[in-house]
Write an enzyme that holds these catalytic residues in place. Sequence first.
Site, PDB file in Angstrom:
ATOM      1  CG  ASP A 103       7.835  -5.766   0.118  1.00  0.00           C
ATOM      2  OD1 ASP A 103       7.036  -6.713   0.234  1.00  0.00           O
ATOM      3  OD2 ASP A 103       7.467  -4.602  -0.106  1.00  0.00           O
TER       4      ASP A 103
ATOM      5  CD  GLU B 124       2.372  -4.367  -3.477  1.00  0.00           C
ATOM      6  OE1 GLU B 124       3.559  -4.105  -3.676  1.00  0.00           O
ATOM      7  OE2 GLU B 124       1.998  -5.251  -2.707  1.00  0.00           O
TER       8      GLU B 124
HETATM    9  C1  BGC Z   1       0.281 -11.008  -2.728  1.00  0.00           C
HETATM   10  C2  BGC Z   1       0.597  -9.730  -1.993  1.00  0.00           C
HETATM   11  C3  BGC Z   1       1.937  -9.255  -2.390  1.00  0.00           C
HETATM   12  C4  BGC Z   1       2.088  -9.192  -3.894  1.00  0.00           C
HETATM   13  C5  BGC Z   1       3.477  -8.843  -4.284  1.00  0.00           C
HETATM   14  C6  BGC Z   1       0.425 -10.809  -4.212  1.00  0.00           C
HETATM   15  O1  BGC Z   1       0.148 -11.980  -4.916  1.00  0.00           O
HETATM   16  O2  BGC Z   1      -1.010 -11.422  -2.426  1.00  0.00           O
HETATM   17  O3  BGC Z   1       0.570  -9.903  -0.620  1.00  0.00           O
HETATM   18  O4  BGC Z   1       2.142  -8.001  -1.835  1.00  0.00           O
HETATM   19  O5  BGC Z   1       1.723 -10.404  -4.513  1.00  0.00           O
HETATM   20  O6  BGC Z   1       3.687  -8.772  -5.664  1.00  0.00           O
HETATM   21  C1  BGC Z   2       4.169  -5.209  -0.230  1.00  0.00           C
HETATM   22  C2  BGC Z   2       4.274  -5.122   1.263  1.00  0.00           C
HETATM   23  C3  BGC Z   2       3.554  -6.268   1.902  1.00  0.00           C
HETATM   24  C4  BGC Z   2       4.056  -7.580   1.349  1.00  0.00           C
HETATM   25  C5  BGC Z   2       3.340  -8.777   1.906  1.00  0.00           C
HETATM   26  C6  BGC Z   2       4.527  -6.572  -0.750  1.00  0.00           C
HETATM   27  O1  BGC Z   2       4.279  -6.685  -2.104  1.00  0.00           O
HETATM   28  O2  BGC Z   2       5.015  -4.257  -0.807  1.00  0.00           O
HETATM   29  O3  BGC Z   2       3.759  -3.903   1.705  1.00  0.00           O
HETATM   30  O4  BGC Z   2       3.750  -6.218   3.287  1.00  0.00           O
HETATM   31  O5  BGC Z   2       3.898  -7.602  -0.041  1.00  0.00           O
HETATM   32  O6  BGC Z   2       2.055  -8.862   1.446  1.00  0.00           O
END
Ligand code: BGC
Ligand code: BGC
Length: 886
Positions: free
Chosen positions: A349, A549
């Site tokens: 991830d 998230e």
């Molecule tokens: C991205 C996401 C990613 C996240 C992780 C964001 O800047 O756009 O895809 O999941 O950072 O911290």
């Molecule tokens: C998220 C994932 C996601 C990845 C790419 C991460 O921060 O936990 O679910 O697939 O970013 O965007």
Amino acid sequence: MNKYQKIGQATLALCVVMMCLQGCDSDITDEATASTVLHPPGRSQATVNAAVSGVSAVSGGAQAAEWPNVVSAVDRDAAVENRVTMLLDKLTLEEKVGQIIQPEIKFITPEQVKKYHIGSVLNGGGTAPNNNKFAPVSEWVAMADAYYTASVAGNGAGVPLIWGSDAVHGHNNVVGATLFPHNIGLGAARDKDLIHRIGEATAQEVAVTGIDWTFAPTVAVARDDRWGRTFESYSEDPEIVRGYAREMVQGLQGVGDQLLNETHVVATAKHFLGDGGTDRGIDRGDTQVSESELLTIHAAGFIAALEAGVQTVMASFNSWNGVKMHGSQYLLTDILKGKLGFDGFVVGDWNGHRQVPGCSVTSCPQAINAGLDMFMVPSDWQKLYENTLQQVRTGKISRARLDDAVSRILRVKVRAGLMDKGLVSRRSLSAKPELMGGFGHRALAREAVRKSLVLLKNNGALLPINPAQKILLAGSGANDIGKQSGGWTLSWQGTGNTREDFPGATSIFDGFRKVILEAGGKVELSLNGSYLEPPDVAVVVIGENPYAEWHGDIASIEYQYGVKEDLALLKRLKQAGIPVVTVFLSGRPLWVNKEINLSDAFVAAWLPGSEGDGVADVLVGDKQGKARYDFVGKLSFSWPKYVHQTPLNHRDPDYDPLFAYGYGLSYSDSTVMAADLPEATTLPSSGELEDAWLFVSRTLSPWGLFIASGSGDPVEATGNSHLSGDNENLSVLSVDKESQEDARKIRWLGLEQGRAYLAAKNPQDLSAFAQRNGYLQLDLQVTEAPSSSVMAAIGCGEGCEVATSLDSILREWPLGTWRSVTIDLQCFHNDRMDFSRVNVPFSLSTEGSLTVSVANVKIIPRTADPSSATRLVGSSEQVALSCSGS
Ligand code: BGC
Ligand code: BGC
């Protein structure tokens, strides 16, 4: 007079900072790690565990679990294996290392893909080609072509890269895509065939843009609804997740002779393992369960996905009993690839490898050695590539491990036909941009919306609404497609979207307007609920604003914790005698007893996505007032009866929800609910008060972190680096304590008075903590000693602030050392202090210079014997400020 007030008369007796032997701090430690759950006496994780799937209770993880042998629907094929071996033989060491590196499209050009032999790219949440949010399909395809061409030229075997994207509720990074309800709503639909069809439709829209791979499905079993990713989970119970995981994987990837053909894409089961089980629902936290609970609850969806033939698995950010998943050889290699027989590849991830002890973003042989096959490393990929190459050369990563990782990636690429599909723009679906948000897909999403709605209350058969009446649509969600779509929608957090960003979509109001006008009724849209003509019925659409998230983690499941604007709206309508239907948009069940009491009908609509008109399909009947569609949705998550009731899950012993897992009325039910749901937010006397977290890696809602210098305006520190006003007297920087950016380093230059503080927009009631002899606890590191006096304070509005000096603690500080500081809430007690309306639970101020880092801020109740509350300790790890007692 309560316990606290009695003690509070005592003068501020400052600072018992004393050295102490091990045992004497045990009461503090015990409190700090005590269960943070308000649960009926006797309920424990082990018994919860036992209740699921009939597995016997195991405490502490001592007993190994019986992991099954999985037979994958995708066979091991000799021709594929031969091809993989041939391809591998043709790759140089540099080319092999390139295969395991996955940068983000914002940070890598096609030329660099070629030069560094890159094997994969992703576009993160909210990233579109050339930073163009409105990029048409042709721009996506052109970019895919450019990467494809560069990648096949970048290695001796002509292996193309594989592009991954988070198509988690439809192809949600693409303007105009069909947005399906988020997983929590699909869970309520209880319809596996529907899930299969959604998988197929999503795969087509992804393939139209030339992307080969989606990071979906999330097969998390979310156990604590405070987790900001609860909406990505189909259910709190493995039963639904298991069935859905299979269908979604097969819908996305195809089966039999359709497997991974041009209309299907590679799927990902994520996040392995235990992401939905973290303590207090903290994203990226620690899942403290036995191995058998890990298997029966959290692994259920993975096992089903593996059986269905899922080709990739994403390692999770979380830990299992303290071990970060990206570094868990036991779970990634021994279990997943060994026992469960997974022969595809494990992708990391987003920089997740950096959290493994000893690793950084740019170096982590530990993760590869543990079993990770591909690093997701958005921006710092070049350094990671170089270091990894070096680590293979020096033997820190064995050649055999590298070959295994690359073979797995090649196997998936061969199975997915990438060696043969050719240039992206020549593939069959690239010529069909009309599939993107096409009619058939939207009709399917609308069907999903209808099936996901759960009817919780319908007094007097208010629903279905006869459209030939005067109907008011009110509430912040009535006409907001961004709000009804939630996180992972055109931007990472789903924020910042407007109507223009959703061509072809319908809001909930759009759906109502159409049927009402067709039936000759009257419809008025008024978000604040004021109306020109008194309506016969009001439909009030309210709920959570988008989040994803991390940002979505909450401290309390109380809806509109703090300010109850929507409750006020419901009250106004109620007082005017207007029957009210509440449509509740949310990514999780929340405590809404007060809102339900004021509603005649109440519908949980989750996050329906782009087809808002599916709501009116069910809620509005025909001209005779007969239903056009019945409610079929049943809760896949338990709905709380009490505000402190979390975690709350199906099969808990002493299960006492407001609406149980499986609940959902239909039009044939005549259940009437009295408006007497418990509205008190105080704890029942038998309950334990949980720790109130204010800051853990980031502030938890409703709290924010602010800095202010002199009389200048406060600056909220939401990002990773901030300065106060013009003179830059204060700065805040995100720094690492135990994990990525889990602490804030605050620096005072000492030019004038400066203050760093946590605050909520609306006052919060912390009186229960004060009554229970509570403490404020935080981890603190001083790197530059104070040049002048430092005060800590708690504020309860204008003219209501009480401060206490921290000098005695800070003066003695061993610079650079992290210590846990506990400050007795009594230190802030005086006649002015009102703990029932705290807006600033903690502030630090000084006129001098000072640099400190702060992490893990919380308020801890102490229910034990009050006399022990005065026994405080000071040691190299712990210091305490005590003000209670005589
Ligand atoms: C991205 C996401 C990613 C996240 C992780 C964001 O800047 O756009 O895809 O999941 O950072 O911290
Ligand atoms: C998220 C994932 C996601 C990845 C790419 C991460 O921060 O936990 O679910 O697939 O970013 O965007």
